[in-house]
Write a protein that holds these residues in place. Structure first.
Motif, PDB file in Angstrom:
ATOM      1  N   GLU A 293     -47.714 -68.041  -6.274  1.00 54.18           N
ATOM      2  CA  GLU A 293     -47.565 -66.945  -5.317  1.00 54.18           C
ATOM      3  C   GLU A 293     -48.898 -66.502  -4.751  1.00 54.18           C
ATOM      4  O   GLU A 293     -48.951 -65.820  -3.739  1.00 54.18           O
ATOM      5  CB  GLU A 293     -46.877 -65.763  -5.997  1.00 54.18           C
ATOM      6  CG  GLU A 293     -45.453 -66.056  -6.396  1.00 54.18           C
ATOM      7  CD  GLU A 293     -44.843 -64.932  -7.211  1.00 54.18           C
ATOM      8  OE1 GLU A 293     -45.514 -63.913  -7.468  1.00 54.18           O
ATOM      9  OE2 GLU A 293     -43.679 -65.083  -7.608  1.00 54.18           O
ATOM     10  N   GLY A 294     -49.969 -66.824  -5.418  1.00 56.54           N
ATOM     11  CA  GLY A 294     -51.282 -66.383  -4.944  1.00 56.54           C
ATOM     12  C   GLY A 294     -52.312 -66.498  -6.035  1.00 56.54           C
ATOM     13  O   GLY A 294     -52.095 -67.142  -7.066  1.00 56.54           O
ATOM     14  N   THR A 295     -53.433 -65.869  -5.791  1.00 57.29           N
ATOM     15  CA  THR A 295     -54.513 -65.895  -6.765  1.00 57.29           C
ATOM     16  C   THR A 295     -54.729 -64.505  -7.325  1.00 57.29           C
ATOM     17  O   THR A 295     -54.370 -63.504  -6.717  1.00 57.29           O
ATOM     18  CB  THR A 295     -55.812 -66.413  -6.126  1.00 57.29           C
ATOM     19  OG1 THR A 295     -56.140 -65.607  -5.001  1.00 57.29           O
ATOM     20  CG2 THR A 295     -55.650 -67.855  -5.694  1.00 57.29           C
TER      21      THR A 295
ATOM     22  N   VAL B  64     -55.422 -64.931 -19.497  1.00 51.38           N
ATOM     23  CA  VAL B  64     -55.216 -65.844 -18.369  1.00 51.38           C
ATOM     24  C   VAL B  64     -54.341 -67.002 -18.819  1.00 51.38           C
ATOM     25  O   VAL B  64     -54.668 -67.706 -19.769  1.00 51.38           O
ATOM     26  CB  VAL B  64     -56.559 -66.367 -17.819  1.00 51.38           C
ATOM     27  CG1 VAL B  64     -56.337 -67.430 -16.758  1.00 51.38           C
ATOM     28  CG2 VAL B  64     -57.382 -65.216 -17.268  1.00 51.38           C
ATOM     29  N   LYS B  65     -53.236 -67.210 -18.132  1.00 50.56           N
ATOM     30  CA  LYS B  65     -52.320 -68.305 -18.455  1.00 50.56           C
ATOM     31  C   LYS B  65     -52.547 -69.523 -17.571  1.00 50.56           C
ATOM     32  O   LYS B  65     -52.516 -70.654 -18.039  1.00 50.56           O
ATOM     33  CB  LYS B  65     -50.860 -67.837 -18.316  1.00 50.56           C
ATOM     34  CG  LYS B  65     -50.442 -66.882 -19.388  1.00 50.56           C
ATOM     35  CD  LYS B  65     -50.383 -67.592 -20.702  1.00 50.56           C
ATOM     36  CE  LYS B  65     -49.789 -66.743 -21.778  1.00 50.56           C
ATOM     37  NZ  LYS B  65     -49.909 -67.377 -23.075  1.00 50.56           N
ATOM     38  N   ASN B  66     -52.720 -69.308 -16.263  1.00 49.71           N
ATOM     39  CA  ASN B  66     -52.884 -70.417 -15.323  1.00 49.71           C
ATOM     40  C   ASN B  66     -54.067 -70.143 -14.412  1.00 49.71           C
ATOM     41  O   ASN B  66     -54.211 -69.034 -13.891  1.00 49.71           O
ATOM     42  CB  ASN B  66     -51.610 -70.606 -14.489  1.00 49.71           C
ATOM     43  CG  ASN B  66     -50.416 -70.954 -15.346  1.00 49.71           C
ATOM     44  OD1 ASN B  66     -50.379 -72.011 -15.952  1.00 49.71           O
ATOM     45  ND2 ASN B  66     -49.452 -70.059 -15.429  1.00 49.71           N
ATOM     46  N   ALA B  67     -54.907 -71.149 -14.232  1.00 50.77           N
ATOM     47  CA  ALA B  67     -56.102 -70.988 -13.404  1.00 50.77           C
ATOM     48  C   ALA B  67     -56.578 -72.352 -12.940  1.00 50.77           C
ATOM     49  O   ALA B  67     -56.155 -73.388 -13.459  1.00 50.77           O
ATOM     50  CB  ALA B  67     -57.209 -70.290 -14.193  1.00 50.77           C
TER      51      ALA B  67
ATOM     52  N   SER C 284     -70.540 -81.683 -12.722  1.00 49.23           N
ATOM     53  CA  SER C 284     -69.223 -81.290 -12.239  1.00 49.23           C
ATOM     54  C   SER C 284     -68.293 -81.058 -13.416  1.00 49.23           C
ATOM     55  O   SER C 284     -68.352 -81.786 -14.414  1.00 49.23           O
ATOM     56  CB  SER C 284     -68.663 -82.400 -11.346  1.00 49.23           C
ATOM     57  OG  SER C 284     -67.347 -82.120 -10.962  1.00 49.23           O
ATOM     58  N   LEU C 285     -67.462 -80.058 -13.283  1.00 52.48           N
ATOM     59  CA  LEU C 285     -66.395 -79.794 -14.244  1.00 52.48           C
ATOM     60  C   LEU C 285     -65.186 -79.411 -13.403  1.00 52.48           C
ATOM     61  O   LEU C 285     -65.253 -78.469 -12.609  1.00 52.48           O
ATOM     62  CB  LEU C 285     -66.786 -78.663 -15.189  1.00 52.48           C
ATOM     63  CG  LEU C 285     -65.888 -78.405 -16.387  1.00 52.48           C
ATOM     64  CD1 LEU C 285     -65.916 -79.594 -17.354  1.00 52.48           C
ATOM     65  CD2 LEU C 285     -66.330 -77.150 -17.124  1.00 52.48           C
ATOM     66  N   GLN C 286     -64.122 -80.180 -13.532  1.00 49.55           N
ATOM     67  CA  GLN C 286     -62.933 -79.968 -12.709  1.00 49.55           C
ATOM     68  C   GLN C 286     -61.712 -79.868 -13.592  1.00 49.55           C
ATOM     69  O   GLN C 286     -61.691 -80.443 -14.679  1.00 49.55           O
ATOM     70  CB  GLN C 286     -62.740 -81.138 -11.757  1.00 49.55           C
ATOM     71  CG  GLN C 286     -63.897 -81.374 -10.824  1.00 49.55           C
ATOM     72  CD  GLN C 286     -63.646 -82.595  -9.973  1.00 49.55           C
ATOM     73  OE1 GLN C 286     -62.693 -82.632  -9.212  1.00 49.55           O
ATOM     74  NE2 GLN C 286     -64.480 -83.605 -10.120  1.00 49.55           N
ATOM     75  N   GLY C 287     -60.695 -79.173 -13.100  1.00 50.43           N
ATOM     76  CA  GLY C 287     -59.460 -79.161 -13.848  1.00 50.43           C
ATOM     77  C   GLY C 287     -58.664 -77.896 -13.663  1.00 50.43           C
ATOM     78  O   GLY C 287     -58.922 -77.084 -12.773  1.00 50.43           O
ATOM     79  N   VAL C 288     -57.681 -77.744 -14.545  1.00 53.39           N
ATOM     80  CA  VAL C 288     -56.751 -76.623 -14.486  1.00 53.39           C
ATOM     81  C   VAL C 288     -56.591 -76.013 -15.873  1.00 53.39           C
ATOM     82  O   VAL C 288     -56.865 -76.653 -16.892  1.00 53.39           O
ATOM     83  CB  VAL C 288     -55.367 -77.064 -13.956  1.00 53.39           C
ATOM     84  CG1 VAL C 288     -55.457 -77.561 -12.527  1.00 53.39           C
ATOM     85  CG2 VAL C 288     -54.733 -78.113 -14.847  1.00 53.39           C
TER      86      VAL C 288
ATOM     87  N   LEU D 134     -60.487 -69.360 -11.185  1.00 55.20           N
ATOM     88  CA  LEU D 134     -59.647 -68.530 -10.328  1.00 55.20           C
ATOM     89  C   LEU D 134     -58.233 -68.531 -10.896  1.00 55.20           C
ATOM     90  O   LEU D 134     -57.595 -69.587 -11.000  1.00 55.20           O
ATOM     91  CB  LEU D 134     -59.652 -69.063  -8.897  1.00 55.20           C
ATOM     92  CG  LEU D 134     -58.830 -68.299  -7.867  1.00 55.20           C
ATOM     93  CD1 LEU D 134     -59.299 -66.851  -7.732  1.00 55.20           C
ATOM     94  CD2 LEU D 134     -58.895 -69.020  -6.527  1.00 55.20           C
ATOM     95  N   GLU D 135     -57.769 -67.361 -11.268  1.00 55.58           N
ATOM     96  CA  GLU D 135     -56.432 -67.220 -11.829  1.00 55.58           C
ATOM     97  C   GLU D 135     -55.381 -67.486 -10.749  1.00 55.58           C
ATOM     98  O   GLU D 135     -55.533 -67.079  -9.602  1.00 55.58           O
ATOM     99  CB  GLU D 135     -56.278 -65.801 -12.378  1.00 55.58           C
ATOM    100  CG  GLU D 135     -55.030 -65.548 -13.149  1.00 55.58           C
ATOM    101  CD  GLU D 135     -55.021 -64.155 -13.754  1.00 55.58           C
ATOM    102  OE1 GLU D 135     -54.425 -64.014 -14.837  1.00 55.58           O
ATOM    103  OE2 GLU D 135     -55.576 -63.215 -13.156  1.00 55.58           O
ATOM    104  N   VAL D 136     -54.314 -68.188 -11.129  1.00 54.01           N
ATOM    105  CA  VAL D 136     -53.205 -68.479 -10.222  1.00 54.01           C
ATOM    106  C   VAL D 136     -51.995 -67.701 -10.714  1.00 54.01           C
ATOM    107  O   VAL D 136     -51.634 -67.770 -11.890  1.00 54.01           O
ATOM    108  CB  VAL D 136     -52.894 -69.994 -10.185  1.00 54.01           C
ATOM    109  CG1 VAL D 136     -51.705 -70.275  -9.298  1.00 54.01           C
ATOM    110  CG2 VAL D 136     -54.111 -70.782  -9.737  1.00 54.01           C
ATOM    111  N   SER D 137     -51.381 -66.958  -9.807  1.00 50.24           N
ATOM    112  CA  SER D 137     -50.216 -66.155 -10.192  1.00 50.24           C
ATOM    113  C   SER D 137     -48.924 -66.791  -9.667  1.00 50.24           C
ATOM    114  O   SER D 137     -48.943 -67.595  -8.745  1.00 50.24           O
ATOM    115  CB  SER D 137     -50.364 -64.726  -9.662  1.00 50.24           C
ATOM    116  OG  SER D 137     -50.486 -64.736  -8.257  1.00 50.24           O
TER     117      SER D 137
END
Length: 142
Positions: free
Chosen positions: A7-9, A36-39, A78-82, A120-123
């Motif tokens: 839905e957003g950040t 934080v659950k998802n980011a 670099s560090l990438q991911g979820v 960055l948190e994802v909601s």
């Protein structure tokens, strides 16, 4: 392909890790403390004195991993991911004076001077991982 749309950040988390701190363990601790659950990771730079990671070694149906530890001065390029359900899944690119390494970040990776990370948190997502029949941890929505 499966697609998930949030839905957003939400919040921006900035971590400044210092000499001797453990990279993945510190991130996990801070995510839990902040709830934080998802980011998504938006960036990370720094230096490491020890890197622990794994990488795939073949093309079998189930992944076969090689675990690697490199202990020397390293640049974190670099560090990438979820982050899914509070659990980071990060891949990194690091280098010493002669080689470049890449792989899945593991526990035990240690900061040399500093590491700066932004998340960055994802909601609006309720994701988690489930192992499929090939032993691959895939994303699913609860």
């Amino acid at each position: 392909m499966v697609r998930f749309i949030g839905e957003g950040t939400g919040r921006v988390i900035v971590l400044n890790l210092k000499r001797g701190e453990l990279l993945l363990e510190s991130v996990e601790q801070e995510l839990a403390a902040a709830g934080v659950k998802n980011a998504i990771i938006t960036g990370a730079i720094g230096s490491l004195k020890k890197a622990v990671f794994h990488r795939v070694t073949g093309m079998e149906r189930e992944p076969v991993d090689e675990f690697v530890t490199v202990e020397k001065p390293l640049e974190l390029a670099s560090l990438q991911g979820v982050v899914v359900d509070g659990h980071p899944h990060f891949h990194m690119v690091i280098s010493d004076l002669e080689k470049t390494y890449t792989g899945h970040l593991e526990h035990g990776t240690e900061v040399l001077y500093l590491v700066e990370i932004t998340l960055l948190e994802v909601s609006g997502l309720d994701l988690h991982r489930v192992k499929d029949r090939d032993n691959i941890a895939i994303l699913t929505q609860k």
